[in-house]
Design an enzyme around this catalytic site. Structure first.
Site, PDB file in Angstrom:
ATOM      1  N   LEU A  99      25.521  67.014  16.704  1.00  0.00           N
ATOM      2  CA  LEU A  99      26.063  67.441  15.454  1.00  0.00           C
ATOM      3  C   LEU A  99      26.900  68.602  15.631  1.00  0.00           C
ATOM      4  O   LEU A  99      25.998  69.507  16.061  1.00  0.00           O
ATOM      5  CB  LEU A  99      24.890  67.012  14.368  1.00  0.00           C
ATOM      6  CG  LEU A  99      25.359  67.629  13.259  1.00  0.00           C
ATOM      7  CD1 LEU A  99      26.606  67.011  12.432  1.00  0.00           C
ATOM      8  CD2 LEU A  99      24.149  67.763  12.311  1.00  0.00           C
ATOM      9  N   HIS A 100      28.107  68.794  15.063  1.00  0.00           N
ATOM     10  CA  HIS A 100      28.843  70.097  15.155  1.00  0.00           C
ATOM     11  C   HIS A 100      29.466  70.098  13.970  1.00  0.00           C
ATOM     12  O   HIS A 100      30.258  69.066  13.755  1.00  0.00           O
ATOM     13  CB  HIS A 100      29.350  70.445  16.682  1.00  0.00           C
ATOM     14  CG  HIS A 100      30.412  69.411  17.202  1.00  0.00           C
ATOM     15  ND1 HIS A 100      29.836  68.324  17.585  1.00  0.00           N
ATOM     16  CD2 HIS A 100      31.635  69.355  17.088  1.00  0.00           C
ATOM     17  CE1 HIS A 100      30.951  67.484  18.119  1.00  0.00           C
ATOM     18  NE2 HIS A 100      31.997  68.156  17.966  1.00  0.00           N
ATOM     19  N   VAL A 101      29.418  71.065  13.185  1.00  0.00           N
ATOM     20  CA  VAL A 101      30.563  71.476  12.461  1.00  0.00           C
ATOM     21  C   VAL A 101      31.484  72.377  12.601  1.00  0.00           C
ATOM     22  O   VAL A 101      31.061  73.587  12.953  1.00  0.00           O
ATOM     23  CB  VAL A 101      29.796  71.834  10.881  1.00  0.00           C
ATOM     24  CG1 VAL A 101      30.647  72.028   9.816  1.00  0.00           C
ATOM     25  CG2 VAL A 101      28.472  70.618  10.604  1.00  0.00           C
TER      26      VAL A 101
END
Length: 144
Positions: A99-101
């Site tokens: 998960l990366h924003v």
């Protein structure tokens, strides 16, 4: 949860590329995207290996996104931008299965339109200098 040796982002969390880390605590790590849309494009990741937003434990959703919010609020001031673009992909178009924003500094007329996102490369030494400046500017997150 923990980290996995097969994940490049877990490697960064573990210290493999500390020069580009701009934020770090027990909840999240932020680092410069190696192929940014604009200088200062930050990827915020959970400090433990989570593949998609749906996999993020409920008790980490708020704390993780408060850190994304902090970085998003500070980047314009620190980089002379007018705002930010914040987004994440889940599975489709997710180049790393962690998960990366994306927190991308934006200004009117910067050329970013729709989903045409031309990537750039940092000039030699530019990523390290940018990360150091952002680390100093993001260090005031109120932990606790």
């Amino acid at each position: 949860m923990g980290t996995t040796s097969a994940c490049v982002f877990c490697g960064i969390i573990g210290g493999s590329d500390e020069d580009v880390v701009v934020y770090r605590d027990d909840v999240a790590v932020g680092f410069l995207d190696h192929s940014p849309l604009f200088v200062g494009h930050v990827l915020m990741v959970p400090a433990t290996h989570v593949v998609t937003l749906a996999d993020l434990p409920d008790d980490l959703v708020g704390p993780f996104y408060r850190r994304v919010q902090h970085v998003s609020a500070r980047l314009p001031e620190l980089l002379g931008a007018q705002g930010t673009f914040v987004a994440n992909n889940n599975t489709v178009s997710q180049s790393v299965a962690h998960l990366h924003v994306h927190v991308v500094p934006r200004s009117k007329g910067d050329g970013l339109r729709g989903f045409f996102w031309p990537r750039r490369r940092y000039e030699p030494g530019q990523a390290v200098a940018t990360a150091a400046e952002l680390r100093r500017g993001l260090a005031d997150f109120p932990h606790g």
